[in-house]
Design a protein around this motif. Structure first.
Motif, short mmCIF file in Angstrom:
data_model
loop_
_atom_site.label_atom_id
_atom_site.label_comp_id
_atom_site.label_asym_id
_atom_site.label_seq_id
_atom_site.Cartn_x
_atom_site.Cartn_y
_atom_site.Cartn_z
N VAL A 128 0.85 -1.20 0.00
CA VAL A 128 0.00 0.00 0.00
C VAL A 128 0.88 1.25 0.00
O VAL A 128 1.84 1.35 0.76
CB VAL A 128 -0.93 0.02 1.23
N GLU A 129 0.55 2.16 -0.87
CA GLU A 129 1.28 3.42 -0.93
C GLU A 129 0.28 4.56 -1.06
O GLU A 129 -0.63 4.52 -1.91
CB GLU A 129 2.24 3.45 -2.12
N THR A 130 0.44 5.58 -0.23
CA THR A 130 -0.43 6.76 -0.28
C THR A 130 0.27 7.85 -1.06
O THR A 130 1.42 8.20 -0.77
CB THR A 130 -0.76 7.26 1.13
N ILE A 131 -0.40 8.38 -2.06
CA ILE A 131 0.15 9.46 -2.87
C ILE A 131 -0.57 10.74 -2.52
O ILE A 131 -1.79 10.85 -2.69
CB ILE A 131 0.01 9.14 -4.38
N ASP A 132 0.16 11.71 -2.02
CA ASP A 132 -0.38 13.00 -1.58
C ASP A 132 -0.09 14.04 -2.67
O ASP A 132 1.06 14.33 -2.97
CB ASP A 132 0.27 13.40 -0.26
N ILE A 133 -1.14 14.62 -3.27
CA ILE A 133 -0.92 15.57 -4.36
C ILE A 133 -0.19 16.83 -3.90
O ILE A 133 0.36 17.57 -4.72
CB ILE A 133 -2.24 15.97 -5.05
N GLN A 156 -4.60 28.70 -4.14
CA GLN A 156 -6.02 28.78 -3.79
C GLN A 156 -6.82 29.00 -5.07
O GLN A 156 -6.50 29.88 -5.88
CB GLN A 156 -6.31 29.89 -2.80
N SER A 157 -7.86 28.21 -5.24
CA SER A 157 -8.72 28.32 -6.41
C SER A 157 -9.55 29.60 -6.33
O SER A 157 -10.22 29.86 -5.33
CB SER A 157 -9.65 27.11 -6.49
N ALA A 158 -9.53 30.37 -7.41
CA ALA A 158 -10.30 31.61 -7.45
C ALA A 158 -11.80 31.34 -7.51
O ALA A 158 -12.60 32.09 -6.94
CB ALA A 158 -9.87 32.46 -8.65
N MET A 159 -12.19 30.25 -8.16
CA MET A 159 -13.61 29.96 -8.35
C MET A 159 -14.25 29.27 -7.16
O MET A 159 -15.43 29.44 -6.89
CB MET A 159 -13.82 29.13 -9.63
N THR A 160 -13.48 28.44 -6.46
CA THR A 160 -14.06 27.66 -5.36
C THR A 160 -13.53 28.05 -3.99
O THR A 160 -14.12 27.68 -2.98
CB THR A 160 -13.77 26.16 -5.58
N GLY A 161 -12.40 28.76 -3.95
CA GLY A 161 -11.80 29.11 -2.67
C GLY A 161 -11.06 27.98 -2.00
O GLY A 161 -10.59 28.13 -0.87
N ARG A 162 -10.94 26.83 -2.68
CA ARG A 162 -10.27 25.68 -2.08
C ARG A 162 -8.76 25.84 -2.13
O ARG A 162 -8.20 26.32 -3.09
CB ARG A 162 -10.70 24.39 -2.77
N GLY A 163 -8.12 25.38 -1.07
CA GLY A 163 -6.69 25.55 -0.92
C GLY A 163 -6.44 26.67 0.08
O GLY A 163 -7.36 27.39 0.45
N PRO A 164 -5.19 26.77 0.53
CA PRO A 164 -4.04 25.92 0.21
C PRO A 164 -4.13 24.56 0.89
O PRO A 164 -4.93 24.37 1.80
CB PRO A 164 -2.86 26.74 0.75
N LEU A 165 -3.30 23.63 0.42
CA LEU A 165 -3.25 22.28 0.98
C LEU A 165 -2.06 22.18 1.91
O LEU A 165 -0.92 22.00 1.47
CB LEU A 165 -3.16 21.23 -0.14
N LEU A 166 -2.31 22.30 3.20
CA LEU A 166 -1.26 22.24 4.21
C LEU A 166 -1.21 20.85 4.83
O LEU A 166 -2.08 20.01 4.57
CB LEU A 166 -1.52 23.31 5.27
N ASP A 167 -0.21 20.57 5.64
CA ASP A 167 -0.06 19.25 6.25
C ASP A 167 -1.37 18.82 6.92
O ASP A 167 -1.95 19.58 7.70
CB ASP A 167 1.06 19.27 7.29
N GLY A 168 -1.79 17.57 6.62
CA GLY A 168 -3.02 17.05 7.20
C GLY A 168 -4.28 17.55 6.54
O GLY A 168 -5.38 17.39 7.09
N TRP A 169 -4.17 18.11 5.34
CA TRP A 169 -5.35 18.68 4.67
C TRP A 169 -6.44 17.63 4.43
O TRP A 169 -7.62 17.97 4.40
CB TRP A 169 -4.93 19.33 3.34
N GLN A 170 -6.06 16.36 4.29
CA GLN A 170 -7.05 15.31 4.01
C GLN A 170 -8.07 15.18 5.13
O GLN A 170 -9.22 14.80 4.88
CB GLN A 170 -6.35 13.96 3.79
N GLU A 171 -7.65 15.44 6.37
CA GLU A 171 -8.56 15.30 7.52
C GLU A 171 -9.48 16.51 7.68
O GLU A 171 -10.52 16.42 8.31
CB GLU A 171 -7.76 15.12 8.82
N ARG A 172 -9.11 17.64 7.10
CA ARG A 172 -9.89 18.87 7.28
C ARG A 172 -10.70 19.27 6.06
O ARG A 172 -11.57 20.14 6.13
CB ARG A 172 -8.94 20.03 7.63
#
Length: 259
Positions: A128-133, A156-172
């Motif tokens: 198993v290997e986890t790939i973090d974008i 940060q996406s201008a249209m959706t406001g998503r991001g930035p992706l900081l450590d542990g972003w998958q949980e939040r």
């Protein structure tokens, strides 16, 4: 991925089209032989594609010492019945080679166990290997395949406001989804099979990372498009790719004779 399942389907289609255009020239790249709806007992309804990947310039130098330039012409058959997909890659030169990628997409943060329903024996040999974008891993294959330079720690996406992706972003992150990929490779060649297997696995890993990084990096380009619109853009892109390689799209009768 910081996307919903519905968004990822559009993101993936857009990403595949754009990366194919970026990597296709008059001498190498992607030739689309078939792209059509399908229905069968295994997958139900979906989209079937048959493509040739001409990748001569990406061949490792050690491989070119005993294989001709066309050794890295790959044939890919794919059955996309989203959220389930399957690709089978073969090489006409290495006739016993076979690479299978089975993907299940789920609306979770990557913690589901055994989504592919493997047996105990299969689980015992699975790695198993986890790939973090958001990772910035660089190796030989990341340079060969290409690497976008976006820093997701500040993006940060201008249209959706998503991001930035900081450590542990998958949980939040909300929404969030995961592409669970089961990669099976068979290279039964004495002497160099193991080396070729490792090279191909490393190449797939780099491709998974780059393609999924692009899917999110290009969010403001594809966000709001529908699958129907993407299908039409896909049709136009397929024609363009084949023209770049000096090929022509096959007519319906010829398509029916392939395979």
């Amino acid at each position: 991925m910081p996307l919903s399942l519905e968004e990822y389907q559009v993101a993936q289609m857009y990403m595949v089209m754009k990366m194919q255009q970026q990597n296709t020239t008059g001498t190498e790249g992607v030739e689309v032989l078939e792209n059509r709806p399908f229905e069968d007992d295994e997958f139900g309804k979906g989209q079937y594609t048959l493509k040739l990947y001409r990748l001569q310039s990406k061949a490792p130098s050690w491989l070119t010492t005993f294989a001709p330039a066309d050794a890295l012409v790959m044939q890919e058959e794919a059955w996309n019945s989203y959220p389930r997909c399957k690709s089978v890659i073969k090489c006409p030169y290495f006739t016993r080679f076979r690479l299978t990628i089975e993907t299940i997409h789920k609306a979770d943060n990557g913690l589901s166990e055994n989504v592919h329903g493997l047996s105990k024996t299969e689980l015992a040999t699975r790695e198993v290997e986890t790939i973090d974008i958001a990772s910035d891993t660089r190796d030989y294959w990341s340079y060969i395949i290409g690497r976008n330079s976006i820093d997701f720690s500040i993006f940060q996406s201008a249209m959706t406001g998503r991001g930035p992706l900081l450590d542990g972003w998958q949980e939040r992150c909300n929404p969030v989804m995961t592409a669970y990929k089961l990669v099976t490779i068979d290279v039964p060649y004495w002497g160099f099979g193991s080396r070729l297997e490792q090279a191909l696995l490393a190449g797939e890993r780099a491709l998974f990372l780059e393609s999924h990084r692009n899917s999110f990096a290009w969010i403001d380009e594809w966000f709001g498009l529908s699958v129907e619109v993407l299908r039409e853009l896909e049709r136009q892109s397929d024609t363009s790719l084949n023209e770049k390689l000096g090929q022509h799209c096959l007519d319906e009768s010829a398509r029916g004779r392939i395979g």
